[in-house]
Structure formats: C-alpha cells, structure tokens
Design an enzyme around this catalytic site. Structure first.
Site, short mmCIF file in Angstrom:
data_model
loop_
_atom_site.label_atom_id
_atom_site.label_comp_id
_atom_site.label_asym_id
_atom_site.label_seq_id
_atom_site.Cartn_x
_atom_site.Cartn_y
_atom_site.Cartn_z
N LYS A 41 3.56 -12.29 1.75
CA LYS A 41 4.65 -12.28 0.49
C LYS A 41 5.33 -13.67 0.76
O LYS A 41 5.69 -14.08 1.78
CB LYS A 41 5.45 -11.14 0.69
CG LYS A 41 5.04 -9.75 0.58
CD LYS A 41 4.27 -9.63 -0.72
CE LYS A 41 3.62 -8.10 -0.46
NZ LYS A 41 2.86 -7.67 -1.79
N HIS B 61 -9.26 -3.77 -1.61
CA HIS B 61 -8.00 -3.55 -2.33
C HIS B 61 -8.34 -2.90 -3.64
O HIS B 61 -9.23 -3.52 -4.40
CB HIS B 61 -7.38 -4.86 -2.63
CG HIS B 61 -6.03 -4.75 -3.13
ND1 HIS B 61 -5.62 -4.23 -4.35
CD2 HIS B 61 -4.67 -5.02 -2.45
CE1 HIS B 61 -4.21 -4.23 -4.50
NE2 HIS B 61 -3.64 -4.61 -3.37
#
EC number: 4.1.1.39
Length: 488
Positions: free
Chosen positions: A179, A297
């Site tokens: 992140k 994902h």
C-alpha cells in the site's frame, strides 16, 4: 416394438409441433428424471415474471442453456435430442422469500468440451441471464462429475506442495498487500516488500490494479521487489515470496512478464480474475510447466456475485477456479471490510480445500462433490483485517489460508517492519495457545495482551485498532439459517 412406436408418436405429437410451445412440453421438464453420475448439475435461483409458472421458467432456463431456441426446429431430429436436452427435474420454493424458487437442472456431459471453462460457462451462464421469462436469475451451485473433472488440470501447485516449497507448516501463511496500491516508485515499492518480509511475513503481494503504469513499469517493479525478497530471506533465514502481478493486455504480454518473474527468482506470480477464464487456464498450464505458484485475485467478482437474487454465487467461481488450475484465490475474511457471511465463507473454503464435500445447506452447498483428486486451492483472507482479530481469523478460517494484512501491516505507526512483527507475534501466540489446548477463541484478547507485554509493535497495533470492526449484515446469507455477519 409397440412401445417404441407409441413413444415416437408421442414425441412427434407433443415435442415437434410447429411453432412456439412451452419449454416444459418440449421435454425440458422431467420430474421423473434419474440423475446420472456423469451429469453436470446446476442449481439456479429463479424469480419468474408475474404470471410465469415456476416449472415453465425452470424448463426455459434448462432449454436456453442447452439446446432450445424460442420455436420448434425440425433439425433437432438430426441430433440425439432426448439425450442432449437439459432437464429441469426439481423446483423448490426458496424458504422465507416470496416468488423465488430453486431450480435443479441436469446436463448431459457430452454437451461440454473437455477441459474448457469457457465452453462450460457459455452454456450455463451464456444467454439465460437476459431471458425475459425471469425477472432475476442466480446460479447458486454446481456439481461436476468425476469424469468431467478428470479433463481439467486443477491447481498448478496445490496446498501441500506449496507448504513444502515455503517450509511453512502448522499455521496459516502470513502476507500483506503493498500500500498504497498505486503511485509508488520501483525503489520505494521494493523497500515496502523488504520491510514487510524482514518483519516476519511470508509473502508480500501486488494489488489487483498494479500492472505497468507510467509511475512504475512492470520490469522495474519485478526487479526491486525480488531484491527485497532476496535480502529479507537472507536476513531472516526463511523462504519468502512476493506475488508479482503479470496481468496485462494480451497473452503475449502476460507470458513475457511471467517468464521474467521466473528468471529473476520468484516462486509465485499473480493474475486477476478479470483476464477471463481462457487466460486463467492458460496461465495455470504455464505455472505448472514452470513450477510456479499461481495466485488469483478475484477482482471484479462482486459485480455479479454479491446480490442475492441475480448473478452467480462465489462458490461457483471457487469451483471453476479449482478446475481452471489456480493455487490461491481470495475467498473472504468474515471479519474484514468486504462482504462475507461466516457460513457462506466456510462453504467457499471447504469447496477449495476438501477432497469431497457433502450437501450442507447452511453453507450453501446444494450438491455433494467428489473432487477427483484435483489439488487443493489455498484460500486468501484479505481486506480490513488486523492483529487484534487473530483469534477470530484462526477460529473461522483454520490453518490452510493466507492471512493478508495490508493496511494492518503498512499502517502501523512504527513502520512496516513493526507492523509485520506485530502480526507474526499475534499469530504465533494464538497458534501456541491453541496447540496447548487453551480456549483461544474465548481467551483471544487476553492471549494477545499477554504477548504484547514483550512485543511493543503488537501492543501498538492493539491500541491503534482495538475499536475497529466491520460488523454489517451480509447481503448474501444462507437461505436455511439466519446468520448475521459476526465480529465479536
């Protein structure tokens, strides 16, 4: 002989009248149908239009997802039409919901090309979801026959081999997503990878939408990330990894990126669900050939899996992806920020991990399933989880899972390495308590507080996120039991 003549006469008079006749009359409804071991079975939740009989709606779904069109066609007589027609054989009202029904449909195995998810889905979810006879339609579950499953590769690596390659046993894997997911330079990105792994995580990973943007091209990301992996592995004396996202615009680009990830020493690469079923299967074949773990994902799945009356239940995606050959798939956390009813998620995990599953209506499993020795897929729990929830995560999800703490690692006030250490200590203290026979679920908060006495980063994490929870009632819950999302 007389029965044969009578049967042919009946079929000709009822099934092949010219023009438009009800689907049920055309043979797509058969309440007496005897299911074959080789049949592909599907369960649809149907909401018929006002005035449409649920049996006729079910027959219409069976017809339009197999051999039918809107009118009788004489060319059916040139096929083994009685065999190839899908048969709706059971219709049940959905408990506690008005005007919704569960329709059970059987398909002959010969309707599907061997080893092709694309062909399977072209029939099962191809046209029927826009069919006017139903207001809404949802594919809830499927049963794949062993004979059909044997035509699929299954997971490229599988849980057992992955544990052996990683040398990680007796606990969940620990990971984190870098992140912010977008905007970092290659060098800073690699630093995040290094700090997280050195602090105690097993994996760092790319997020779904980091590919090759102007701020950081893919090759730069791969090189800096693997530098971080190698340095952290050497420092920790443990095998580490980073999921390198090879998702791209074309298969040629994905092959290039995947091959480069292998060249620079990665043991795992990553793709997104949005690349499509054929591309997923293709990359799974590549991954097995090159001894790479393949992470998937589930980007985009909630556009069709979240709403209860229309689309597709995520358990069906789990089944298709196990067949397609991925090794990991995001499958929910229960306690995190994303949709996830406890019983539904348990059903997802069982679908991915068990060799056989029985009918379990509270978990949304409508069919027994034998997985024909296909390898196990590792579920991934990611999205809004932190160290203070470790007892819940271990209780709900068990050992065979990747617990990914993105914000719960990188958001730590003392830095990324401290965040990773907090998660590793929290997990190991909880696993130790469990192995000692303690009631780690009830004692979880105290176990964490005790561990934090000798781990400053864990104490900081517990203080920071102690009041954080995402306790919303799920939109997709089991129809056979009331199960609000729990976050104790």
């Amino acid at each position: 002989m007389s029965q044969s003549v009578e049967s042919r006469t009946r079929i000709k008079s009822e099934r092949y009248e010219s023009g438009v006749i009800p689907y049920a009359k055309m043979g797509y409804w058969d309440a007496d149908y005897v299911i074959k071991e080789t049949d592909v079975l599907a369960l649809f939740r149907i909401t018929p239009q006002p005035g449409v009989d649920p049996i006729e709606a079910s027959a219409a779904i069976a017809g339009e997802s197999s051999t039918a069109t809107w009118t009788v066609v004489w060319t059916d007589l040139l096929t083994a039409c009685d065999l190839y027609r899908a048969k709706a054989y059971r219709v049940d009202p959905v408990p506690n919901v008005a005007d919704q029904y569960f329709a059970y449909i059987a398909y002959d195995i010969d309707l599907f090309e061997e080893g092709s998810i694309a062909n399977l889905t072209a029939s099962i979810i191809g046209n029927v979801f826009g069919f006017k006879a139903v207001k809404a339609l949802r594919l809830e579950d499927m049963r794949m026959p062993v004979a059909y499953l044997k035509t699929f590769q299954g997971p490229a690596t599988g849980l057992i081999v992955e544990r052996e390659r990683m040398d990680k046993f007796g606990r969940p894997f620990l990971g984190a997503t870098v992140k912010p997911k977008l905007g970092l330079s290659g060098k800073n990105y690699g630093r995040v990878v290094y700090e997280g792994l050195k602090g105690g995580l097993d994996f760092l990973k790319d997020d779904e939408n980091i590919n090759s943007q102007p701020f950081m091209r893919w090759k730069e990301r791969f090189l800096y990330s693997m530098e971080g992996v190698n340095k952290a592995s050497a420092a920790a004396g443990e095998i580490k990894g980073h999921y390198l996202n090879v998702t791209a615009a074309t298969m040629e680009d994905m092959y290039e990126r995947a091959e480069f990830s292998k060249e620079v020493g990665s043991i795992i690469c990553m793709i997104d669900l949005v690349i499509g079923y054929t591309a997923i299967q293709t990359m799974a074949i590549w991954a097995r050939k090159h001894d790479m773990i393949l992470h998937l994902h589930r980007a985009g799945n909630s556009t069709y899996s979240r709403q209860k009356n229309h689309g597709m239940n995520f358990r069906v995606i789990c089944k298709w992806m196990r067949m397609a050959g991925v090794d990991h798939i995001h499958a929910g956390t229960v306690v995190g920020k994303l949709e996830g009813d406890p019983l539904m998620i348990k059903g997802f995990y069982n679908t991915l991990l068990e060799s056989e599953t029985d009918i379990n209506l509270p978990q949304g499993l409508f069919f027994a399933q034998n997985w024909a020795s296909l390898r196990k897929v590792v579920p991934v729990a990611s999205g809004g989880i932190h160290a203070g929830q470790m007892h819940q995560l271990l209780d709900y999800l068990g050992d065979d899972v990747v617990l990914q703490f993105g914000g719960g690692t990188i958001g730590h006030p003392d830095g990324i390495q401290a965040g990773a250490t907090a998660n590793r200590v929290a997990l190991e203290s909880m696993v130790m308590a469990r192995n000692e026979g303690r009631n780690y679920v009830a004692e979880g908060p105290q176990i964490l507080r005790d561990a934090a006495k000798t781990c400053g980063p864990l104490q900081t994490a517990l203080d920071l996120w102690k009041d954080i929870s995402f306790n919303y009632t799920s939109t997709d819950t089991a129809d056979f039991v009331e199960t609000p999302t729990a976050n104790i």
